[in-house]
Enzyme design. Structure first.
Site, PDB file in Angstrom:
ATOM      1  N   ARG A 197      15.221  20.112  -9.043  1.00  0.00           N
ATOM      2  CA  ARG A 197      14.491  19.416  -8.001  1.00  0.00           C
ATOM      3  C   ARG A 197      13.095  19.767  -8.061  1.00  0.00           C
ATOM      4  NH1 ARG A 197      13.019  21.203  -2.476  1.00  0.00           N
ATOM      5  NH2 ARG A 197      13.713  22.959  -2.920  1.00  0.00           N
ATOM      6  N   ARG A 218       9.751  24.530 -11.194  1.00  0.00           N
ATOM      7  CA  ARG A 218      10.391  25.933 -10.731  1.00  0.00           C
ATOM      8  C   ARG A 218      11.294  26.651 -11.902  1.00  0.00           C
ATOM      9  NH1 ARG A 218      11.747  24.546  -4.730  1.00  0.00           N
ATOM     10  NH2 ARG A 218       9.709  24.788  -4.197  1.00  0.00           N
ATOM     11  N   HIS A 262      14.008  29.932  -6.696  1.00  0.00           N
ATOM     12  CA  HIS A 262      12.669  29.947  -6.230  1.00  0.00           C
ATOM     13  C   HIS A 262      11.902  31.100  -7.110  1.00  0.00           C
ATOM     14  CE1 HIS A 262       9.047  29.770  -4.159  1.00  0.00           C
ATOM     15  NE2 HIS A 262       9.291  28.498  -3.693  1.00  0.00           N
TER      16      HIS A 262
HETATM   17  P1  FAD Z   1      20.269  22.612   6.888  1.00  0.00           P
HETATM   18  O1  FAD Z   1      19.254  22.686   7.327  1.00  0.00           O
HETATM   19  O2  FAD Z   1      20.669  24.046   6.120  1.00  0.00           O
HETATM   20  O3  FAD Z   1      21.297  22.455   7.985  1.00  0.00           O
HETATM   21  C1  FAD Z   1      22.840  22.736   7.981  1.00  0.00           C
HETATM   22  C2  FAD Z   1      23.507  22.891   9.091  1.00  0.00           C
HETATM   23  O4  FAD Z   1      24.978  22.630   9.044  1.00  0.00           O
HETATM   24  C3  FAD Z   1      23.107  24.136  10.019  1.00  0.00           C
HETATM   25  O5  FAD Z   1      22.903  23.667  11.310  1.00  0.00           O
HETATM   26  C4  FAD Z   1      24.363  24.884   9.869  1.00  0.00           C
HETATM   27  O6  FAD Z   1      24.744  25.882  10.777  1.00  0.00           O
HETATM   28  C5  FAD Z   1      25.600  23.730   9.896  1.00  0.00           C
HETATM   29  N1  FAD Z   1      26.727  24.149   9.201  1.00  0.00           N
HETATM   30  C6  FAD Z   1      26.950  24.525   8.114  1.00  0.00           C
HETATM   31  N2  FAD Z   1      28.313  24.966   7.919  1.00  0.00           N
HETATM   32  C7  FAD Z   1      28.875  24.478   8.966  1.00  0.00           C
HETATM   33  C8  FAD Z   1      30.266  24.546   9.520  1.00  0.00           C
HETATM   34  N3  FAD Z   1      31.214  24.886   8.981  1.00  0.00           N
HETATM   35  N4  FAD Z   1      30.378  24.107  10.928  1.00  0.00           N
HETATM   36  C9  FAD Z   1      29.605  23.635  11.561  1.00  0.00           C
HETATM   37  N5  FAD Z   1      28.202  23.763  11.341  1.00  0.00           N
HETATM   38  C10 FAD Z   1      27.984  24.011   9.945  1.00  0.00           C
HETATM   39  N6  FAD Z   1      12.621  21.905   1.083  1.00  0.00           N
HETATM   40  C11 FAD Z   1      11.437  21.029   1.271  1.00  0.00           C
HETATM   41  O7  FAD Z   1      11.653  19.654   0.786  1.00  0.00           O
HETATM   42  N7  FAD Z   1      10.308  21.458   1.396  1.00  0.00           N
HETATM   43  C12 FAD Z   1      10.050  22.790   1.724  1.00  0.00           C
HETATM   44  O8  FAD Z   1       8.909  23.493   1.850  1.00  0.00           O
HETATM   45  C13 FAD Z   1      11.135  23.792   1.612  1.00  0.00           C
HETATM   46  N8  FAD Z   1      11.144  25.126   1.711  1.00  0.00           N
HETATM   47  C14 FAD Z   1      12.273  25.806   1.924  1.00  0.00           C
HETATM   48  C15 FAD Z   1      12.044  27.257   2.431  1.00  0.00           C
HETATM   49  C16 FAD Z   1      13.457  27.850   2.462  1.00  0.00           C
HETATM   50  C17 FAD Z   1      13.146  29.293   2.775  1.00  0.00           C
HETATM   51  C18 FAD Z   1      14.528  27.293   2.188  1.00  0.00           C
HETATM   52  C19 FAD Z   1      15.787  28.165   2.559  1.00  0.00           C
HETATM   53  C20 FAD Z   1      14.750  26.104   2.002  1.00  0.00           C
HETATM   54  C21 FAD Z   1      13.481  25.281   1.697  1.00  0.00           C
HETATM   55  N9  FAD Z   1      13.510  23.978   1.216  1.00  0.00           N
HETATM   56  C22 FAD Z   1      12.609  23.294   1.408  1.00  0.00           C
HETATM   57  C23 FAD Z   1      14.895  23.271   0.972  1.00  0.00           C
HETATM   58  C24 FAD Z   1      15.359  22.505   2.680  1.00  0.00           C
HETATM   59  O9  FAD Z   1      14.839  23.208   3.619  1.00  0.00           O
HETATM   60  C25 FAD Z   1      16.585  22.252   2.685  1.00  0.00           C
HETATM   61  O10 FAD Z   1      17.314  21.706   1.434  1.00  0.00           O
HETATM   62  C26 FAD Z   1      17.034  21.291   3.855  1.00  0.00           C
HETATM   63  O11 FAD Z   1      16.338  21.816   5.029  1.00  0.00           O
HETATM   64  C27 FAD Z   1      18.205  21.074   3.934  1.00  0.00           C
HETATM   65  O12 FAD Z   1      18.678  20.307   5.255  1.00  0.00           O
HETATM   66  P2  FAD Z   1      20.088  20.044   5.619  1.00  0.00           P
HETATM   67  O13 FAD Z   1      20.083  19.303   6.861  1.00  0.00           O
HETATM   68  O14 FAD Z   1      20.867  19.362   4.802  1.00  0.00           O
HETATM   69  O15 FAD Z   1      20.782  21.457   5.941  1.00  0.00           O
HETATM   70  C1  SIN Z   2       8.114  26.117  -1.051  1.00  0.00           C
HETATM   71  O1  SIN Z   2       7.487  26.014  -0.121  1.00  0.00           O
HETATM   72  O2  SIN Z   2       7.545  26.846  -2.052  1.00  0.00           O
HETATM   73  C2  SIN Z   2       9.616  25.727  -1.279  1.00  0.00           C
HETATM   74  C3  SIN Z   2       9.196  24.197  -1.255  1.00  0.00           C
HETATM   75  C4  SIN Z   2      10.722  23.763  -1.593  1.00  0.00           C
HETATM   76  O3  SIN Z   2      11.528  24.228  -1.878  1.00  0.00           O
HETATM   77  O4  SIN Z   2      10.588  22.422  -1.865  1.00  0.00           O
END
Ligand code: FAD
Ligand code: SIN
Length: 521
Positions: free
Chosen positions: A387, A291, A243
């Protein structure tokens, strides 16, 4: 509880795992294991929002598809892009029906934002804490459901396959099956055998493989690593998204605070150390270029000026509107003595998102039977080489839905064989020196940041490869004799992730999207 049984075992309680859970819960018993507090996830920190074509008077599915493919440098799977962009709005509506509140400009119309690479305003958001709102909504619904059990502080070590029945399992085999997972209850150190008809990997990102990242400490790529160890197929790991604008506080090895791209959509300007607005030198879309371009431009300006950050200038923006839209960012800046209307905000790129991951089809099915992968840990083909902003939350919803639909019709056919053993801890003891683990994690993060970062070269990649080999040997020796615990497992997983990123980066000889190599062949 040494052994338990579910119909659907879900590893992870972010947007992907929870949305899937809510869809399958009426068909059987759901166990969600999550390694920290239930809300801790990348999802919780998402700021900018969720991209979806909402207002057809100025936007269209075709435009969103085109923006996604341009950002992804054409390496996207076009069919998947079309599916996600077309189905996405329906899934977002379901999220709204569950209670997610997105900001509106009046009773009928949502306040749609714009981010880098988008040609139209199409980002639904809740202030600058969209992820928090989504996580709240989904958790509240999951906690009310009688068929869903959430096991917090439960760390998944490995998925169970024929390997645990004594068979030889190689990556050549096309009949590998999964029967559940071994899970460490961190509260009493017991290892539970969770048997399940279906196992869903929804473990999120890998940010902790780098020294500077927007990802929280849970983002250690566990799901991808355990799947790879079980001989499953993993893809496109070289596409690491940085980012452009994480708040620069001079710290490493802990989560960096994000300054959302939506602020640039709102009119903020990037300036170098001399105060020059530099983006027009790099791309005609300036601050709103995709990005990879903005992050590389910042990296270059930092190198030219010998500085460790650039600035985001918000001083000319409307104060009231800014605070209204970005209260979280405003408060964070003020808490560290930066008034965005007086001072420019110091920012630098930070590892943010993994485009690659576990290879899946349109239903989230993986190369291991009975395993689905959804959310950030999966490589669906949507993102290609980079992405498009705010497409990740959308992807998680669409693939959680598809995987749920697919598993509902198939889970009853999956019989779990007899004879699956419990975890074998023979010959291990508690680690005497935790410093070996914590230091190795920092070393790994430094290696990846220095040699496998925004700008790569074959010499840097080779150096990373050699250093990682040493870390791998040392850690495997330690792992063999250590009673399993979260830090050593996470380190083992991070080494595996770093190895995969470097291996795939070495394989790709030409620059494309997020993979930028200065001596391309
Ligand atoms: P996560 O939400 O990361 O959940 C993973 C889960 O797995 C967690 O509960 C964790 O504890 C659990 N886990 C991991 N390993 C284990 C294990 N070994 N055993 C048990 N549990 C485990 N995307 C957008 O589209 N828009 C945005 O505005 C945006 N902003 C972002 C801002 C930030 C700061 C970040 C970090 C990311 C952002 N992203 C955004 C990306 C997006 O948030 C993530 O890609 C998305 O939320 C991932 O969701 P997920 O359910 O795949 O994983
Ligand atoms: C951001 O809010 O800039 C993050 C958005 C994203 O990761 O998609």
């Amino acid at each position: 509880m040494k052994r338990t049984h579910a119909n659907f075992l879900i590893i992870g309680s972010g947007i992907a795992g929870l949305f899937y859970a809510l869809k399958v819960a009426k068909y059987g018993k759901v166990i969600i294991v999550t390694k920290d507090k239930k809300e801790e996830s990348n999802t919780r920190y998402a700021q900018g929002g969720i991209a979806a074509v909402w207002d057809m008077s100025h936007d269209s599915i075709e435009k969103h598809i085109e923006d996604t493919i341009i950002a992804g440098a054409g390496l996207n799977d076009e069919k998947i892009v079309r599916m996600v962009v077309s189905e996405g709005p329906k899934r977002v509506k379901e999220l709204i029906e569950l209670g997610a509140r997105f900001d509106k400009i009046d009773n009928e119309h949502y306040d749609l934002a714009k981010e880098g690479g988008h040609t139209e305003k199409r980002i639904l958001h809740y202030k600058d804490i969209t992820g928090w709102e989504i996580e709240r909504t989904l958790l509240e619904a999951a906690l009310k459901h009688p068929n869903i059990q959430i096991l917090e502080n439960h760390f998944t070590i490995d998925i169970i396959t024929q390997h645990h029945l004594g068979e030889i399992v190689t990556s050549q085999r096309t009949d590998i099956e999964c029967y559940g997972a071994y899970v460490l209850n961190k509260l009493n150190n017991e290892i539970i055998t969770v048997l399940s008809n279906v196992t869903v990997i929804a473990t999120g990102g890998i940010g902790q493989a780098y020294a500077v990242t927007t990802n929280p400490s849970i983002a250690t790529g566990d799901g991808i690593a355990m799947f790879y160890r079980a001989k499953g197929l993993v893809k496109d790991m070289e596409f690491i998204q940085f980012h452009p604008t994480a708040l620069y506080e001079g710290k490493t090895n802990e989560q960096s605070f994000l300054i959302t791209e939506a602020i640039r959509g709102f009119g903020a300007i990037l300036r170098n150390k001399s105060g020059e607005a530099f983006m027009k030198k790099y791309d005609e879309r300036e601050e709103l270029a995709p990005r990879d371009i903005v992050a590389r431009a910042i990296d270059n300006e930092m190198k030219i000026h010998g500085s460790d950050h650039v600035y985001l200038d918000c001083r000319h923006l409307d104060r009231k509107e800014f605070i209204d839209h970005f209260p979280n960012i405003y408060n964070k800046c003020m808490s560290i003595g930066i008034d965005p209307f007086v001072d420019m905000i110091p920012v630098a790129p930070a590892m943010h998102y993994l485009c690659g991951g576990i290879q899946v089809d349109k239903d989230g099915r993986t190369s291991i039977q009975r395993v689905y992968a959804i959310g950030e840990c999966a490589c669906t083909g949507l993102h290609g080489a980079n992405r498009l902003a705010s497409n990740s939350l959308l992807e998680a919803l669409v693939f959680a839905h598809n995987a749920a639909e697919h598993s509902i019709i198939s889970f009853n056919n999956y019989i779990i064989p007899d004879g699956i053993p419990d975890w074998n801890a023979e010959g291990t003891s508690h680690p005497e020196e935790m410093v070996l683990i914590t230091q190795a994690r920092k070393e790994l993060q430094q290696i990846m940041t220095a040699y496998v970062g925004i700008v790569r070269s074959s010499v840097r990649l080779k150096r990373a490869w050699d250093r990682l080999e040493l870390l791998y040997q040392e850690n495997e020796a330690l792992y063999e004799k250590t009673t399993v615990n979260q830090p050593i497992c996470e380190l083992r997983n991070l080494i595996c992730i770093a190895y995969l990123i470097t291996k795939h980066a070495l394989r790709r000889k030409k620059s494309i999207g997020l993979h930028y190599i200065i001596d391309e062949k």
